[in-house]
Design a protein around this motif. Structure first.
Motif, PDB file in Angstrom:
ATOM      1  N   TRP A 154       1.135  -1.467   0.013  1.00  0.00           N
ATOM      2  CA  TRP A 154      -0.426  -0.201  -0.320  1.00  0.00           C
ATOM      3  C   TRP A 154       0.911   0.666   0.004  1.00  0.00           C
ATOM      4  O   TRP A 154       0.214   2.253  -0.750  1.00  0.00           O
ATOM      5  CB  TRP A 154      -0.708   0.136   1.431  1.00  0.00           C
ATOM      6  CG  TRP A 154      -1.628   0.886   1.056  1.00  0.00           C
ATOM      7  CD1 TRP A 154      -2.862   0.999   0.637  1.00  0.00           C
ATOM      8  CD2 TRP A 154      -1.821   2.220   1.813  1.00  0.00           C
ATOM      9  NE1 TRP A 154      -3.941   2.369   1.167  1.00  0.00           N
ATOM     10  CE2 TRP A 154      -3.147   3.679   2.016  1.00  0.00           C
ATOM     11  CE3 TRP A 154      -0.724   2.898   2.843  1.00  0.00           C
ATOM     12  CZ2 TRP A 154      -2.978   4.696   2.036  1.00  0.00           C
ATOM     13  CZ3 TRP A 154      -1.055   4.242   3.245  1.00  0.00           C
ATOM     14  CH2 TRP A 154      -1.868   4.692   3.071  1.00  0.00           C
ATOM     15  N   ARG A 158       1.591   4.084  -3.602  1.00  0.00           N
ATOM     16  CA  ARG A 158       1.772   5.371  -3.578  1.00  0.00           C
ATOM     17  C   ARG A 158       2.801   6.456  -3.593  1.00  0.00           C
ATOM     18  O   ARG A 158       3.091   7.567  -3.709  1.00  0.00           O
ATOM     19  CB  ARG A 158       0.985   5.924  -1.962  1.00  0.00           C
ATOM     20  CG  ARG A 158       2.221   5.540  -1.180  1.00  0.00           C
ATOM     21  CD  ARG A 158       0.868   5.981   0.272  1.00  0.00           C
ATOM     22  NE  ARG A 158       0.471   7.678   0.646  1.00  0.00           N
ATOM     23  CZ  ARG A 158       1.317   8.196   1.114  1.00  0.00           C
ATOM     24  NH1 ARG A 158       2.709   8.116   1.295  1.00  0.00           N
ATOM     25  NH2 ARG A 158       0.323   9.822   1.285  1.00  0.00           N
ATOM     26  N   GLU A 161       3.483   5.866  -7.153  1.00  0.00           N
ATOM     27  CA  GLU A 161       2.479   6.768  -8.230  1.00  0.00           C
ATOM     28  C   GLU A 161       3.185   8.886  -7.915  1.00  0.00           C
ATOM     29  O   GLU A 161       2.623   9.780  -8.534  1.00  0.00           O
ATOM     30  CB  GLU A 161       1.122   7.632  -7.506  1.00  0.00           C
ATOM     31  CG  GLU A 161      -0.389   8.034  -8.094  1.00  0.00           C
ATOM     32  CD  GLU A 161      -0.251   7.449  -9.774  1.00  0.00           C
ATOM     33  OE1 GLU A 161      -0.926   8.644 -10.358  1.00  0.00           O
ATOM     34  OE2 GLU A 161       0.146   6.015  -9.336  1.00  0.00           O
TER      35      GLU A 161
END
Length: 250
Positions: A154, A158, A161
């Motif tokens: 997780w 991020r 990204e």
């Protein structure tokens, strides 16, 4: 190695303690503020940098989001190890017997064979190890259970990204971007460059967890790898030896 989950109640308690600590600091500063009506210059002071406590509060909020995303009830296929037990199935653990005074546990097979054999009286003394010759072992990467792998993935998603729109032109730029993503500066550690590209490790360990990130700059963004580090606090993330792996084409 037994992994530890992150109970939501404990997470909220930890967050509350840090928030109260930060509020206490803010209140102390307010008590020394100028009284109402006094002459104050109409200037806007620059935004104060976040304290270490503030950064940790924001990181704990991220931890909560990651745990929610990886919970069995979360939408998607990133559920962790906490799968629900089907109805009607009862799992009972064998109780541990406590022995009172005068009672002894039953003998374990093999105890007699493993008992030390006395040496003859004329046997030479075994050589003693040289003092200070043994070097401490380097901590090594540890495997992650599925729930911690989901937790690390997780965070990795991020980070990848966020760097799609901003290249990491050097370690300082990488560190600035990571702290802007609410990873405390104390949890971001510089590593030797890889192929001329900056590299850093992000410590995601929290309340007995093992997850960490290794972030390596590329020509178009970053590559992020999730790995496990020993949970003990005295183990520095920069000292952990990674398992051999194939180099990723950048």
């Amino acid at each position: 190695m037994r992994s530890r989950s992150f109970p939501k109640s404990v997470l909220v308690a930890a967050l509350g303690c840090l928030v109260l600590s930060a509020c206490g600091t803010q209140r102390a500063a307010t008590d020394h503020a100028a009284p109402a009506g006094s002459a104050v210059k109409a200037t806007t002071s620059p935004k104060a940098p976040l304290t270490a406590e503030d950064q940790e509060v924001r990181f704990i909020a991220l931890v909560g989001q990651a745990i929610d995303s990886c919970s069995p009830d979360a939408p998607g296929d990133k559920g962790g190890e906490g799968a629900a037990v089907p109805e009607g199935l009862v799992i009972e653990e064998e109780p541990t017997r406590i022995y009172g005074p005068g009672e002894t546990p039953p003998a374990v097979p093999g105890d007699a064979e493993e008992a030390p054999v006395p040496l003859p009286s004329d046997a030479p003394e075994p050589p003693s190890p040289a003092t200070g010759s043994a070097k401490p072992k380097q901590p090594v990467e540890v495997p992650l259970p599925s729930n911690e792998k989901c937790y690390g993935d997780w965070h990795a998603d991020r980070v990848v990204e966020a760097f799609k729109t901003q290249r990491a032109n050097g370690y300082d730029a990488m560190r600035t971007k990571l702290t802007a993503l609410d990873y405390p500066a104390a949890r971001v550690h510089r590593m030797p460059d890889h192929g001329g590209q900056p590299r850093a490790r992000v410590d995601l360990r929290f309340m007995g967890g093992h997850a960490a990130l290794e972030v390596t700059g590329t020509g178009s963004g970053v590559i992020v790898e999730v790995f496990g580090a020993p949970e003990t606090e005295d183990v520095k993330l920069t000292d952990v030896k990674r398992k051999p792996r194939l180099d990723t084409t950048m």
